[in-house]
Design a protein around this motif. Sequence first.
Motif, PDB file in Angstrom:
ATOM      1  N   UNK A  59     -19.038  19.546 -38.275  1.00 36.01           N
ATOM      2  CA  UNK A  59     -18.876  20.862 -38.882  1.00 36.01           C
ATOM      3  C   UNK A  59     -19.331  21.924 -37.888  1.00 36.01           C
ATOM      4  N   UNK A  60     -18.652  23.044 -37.903  1.00 33.79           N
ATOM      5  CA  UNK A  60     -18.848  24.085 -36.900  1.00 33.79           C
ATOM      6  C   UNK A  60     -19.019  25.431 -37.586  1.00 33.79           C
ATOM      7  N   UNK A  61     -19.824  26.261 -36.989  1.00 35.83           N
ATOM      8  CA  UNK A  61     -19.965  27.650 -37.435  1.00 35.83           C
ATOM      9  C   UNK A  61     -19.589  28.562 -36.280  1.00 35.83           C
TER      10      UNK A  61
ATOM     11  N   UNK B  80     -18.452  35.358 -40.545  1.00 33.05           N
ATOM     12  CA  UNK B  80     -18.873  34.008 -40.182  1.00 33.05           C
ATOM     13  C   UNK B  80     -17.905  32.997 -40.790  1.00 33.05           C
ATOM     14  N   UNK B  81     -17.458  32.090 -39.947  1.00 29.43           N
ATOM     15  CA  UNK B  81     -16.532  31.049 -40.381  1.00 29.43           C
ATOM     16  C   UNK B  81     -17.175  29.684 -40.202  1.00 29.43           C
ATOM     17  N   UNK B  82     -16.939  28.812 -41.163  1.00 25.98           N
ATOM     18  CA  UNK B  82     -17.222  27.406 -40.933  1.00 25.98           C
ATOM     19  C   UNK B  82     -15.883  26.695 -40.735  1.00 25.98           C
ATOM     20  N   UNK B  83     -15.931  25.590 -40.036  1.00 25.43           N
ATOM     21  CA  UNK B  83     -14.734  24.789 -39.793  1.00 25.43           C
ATOM     22  C   UNK B  83     -15.133  23.321 -39.803  1.00 25.43           C
TER      23      UNK B  83
ATOM     24  N   UNK C 229     -13.117  26.703 -28.169  1.00 19.18           N
ATOM     25  CA  UNK C 229     -13.296  27.982 -27.493  1.00 19.18           C
ATOM     26  C   UNK C 229     -12.019  28.778 -27.680  1.00 19.18           C
ATOM     27  N   UNK C 230     -12.185  30.015 -28.064  1.00 23.95           N
ATOM     28  CA  UNK C 230     -11.042  30.833 -28.458  1.00 23.95           C
ATOM     29  C   UNK C 230     -10.666  31.852 -27.388  1.00 23.95           C
ATOM     30  N   UNK C 231      -9.364  32.086 -27.296  1.00 25.34           N
ATOM     31  CA  UNK C 231      -8.869  33.164 -26.465  1.00 25.34           C
ATOM     32  C   UNK C 231      -9.075  34.516 -27.135  1.00 25.34           C
TER      33      UNK C 231
ATOM     34  N   UNK D  25     -16.616  33.241 -31.690  1.00 29.49           N
ATOM     35  CA  UNK D  25     -17.640  32.727 -30.796  1.00 29.49           C
ATOM     36  C   UNK D  25     -18.341  31.565 -31.486  1.00 29.49           C
ATOM     37  N   UNK D  26     -18.490  30.458 -30.781  1.00 22.81           N
ATOM     38  CA  UNK D  26     -19.147  29.286 -31.352  1.00 22.81           C
ATOM     39  C   UNK D  26     -20.635  29.546 -31.541  1.00 22.81           C
TER      40      UNK D  26
END
Lengths: 112, 118
Positions: A32-34, A87-90, B108-110, A44-45
């Motif tokens: 899981x990622x924020x 803020x997004x989670x993925x 990583x996003x563009x 931005x991670x």
Amino acid sequence: ELKVEQNPLFLSMQEGKNYTIYCNYSTTSDRLYWYRQDPGKSLESLFVLLSNGAVKQEGRLMASLDTKARLSTLHITAAVHDLSATYFCAVASTSGTYKYIFGTGTRLKVLA
Amino acid sequence: DAGITQSPRHKVTETGTPVTLRCHQTENHRYMYWYRQDPGHGLRLIHYSYGVKDTDKGEVSDGYSVSRSKTEDFLLTLESATSSQTSVYFCAISERSDSLAPNTDTQYFGPGTRLTVL
């Protein structure tokens, strides 16, 4: 089908207060990622959570993962104006593909 | 910052015209993704690639095609643009690993491409 829900969708809070953003997902995943997105900018991670019970902290933000409950939280401690962002989670699909499914995002506004 | 560029950054086009967006990376990452971002929908995956000439559909792939002829470039084509394809398009890259090393497979996003279809 993997679905990811975040709540709240909008959050307005006073500086100095604490709050938690919730991310629920529908099927098994261990990744899981924020991410953070400022208006008009890219993503931005922030955190990568790779196992049950994982906890990561950076400044006033702390993220945790409970894979059994299929729940991640992003806790904000003593909010400051600079934390205002979306803020997004993925969640990473584990179905043999390489997809990431995103929640709809939580728009946070910290008031001075 | 990861080396990802998108071109063009802004484009206005008319309904029915073809449009190609380009994503270029200098990180040699295996995986590349195209998303669209619309208010109330977060990011939705259009197509992704897991290697040169290896691509697959995402959740909103209708009306879009992709190609990846070399590691560093991933092209998104709208064969005949419609107003519903007005959006901000983001490219992302990742290098997924089965190890538990932190941050090994985050995306990583563009910078994004703002597309308006009139």
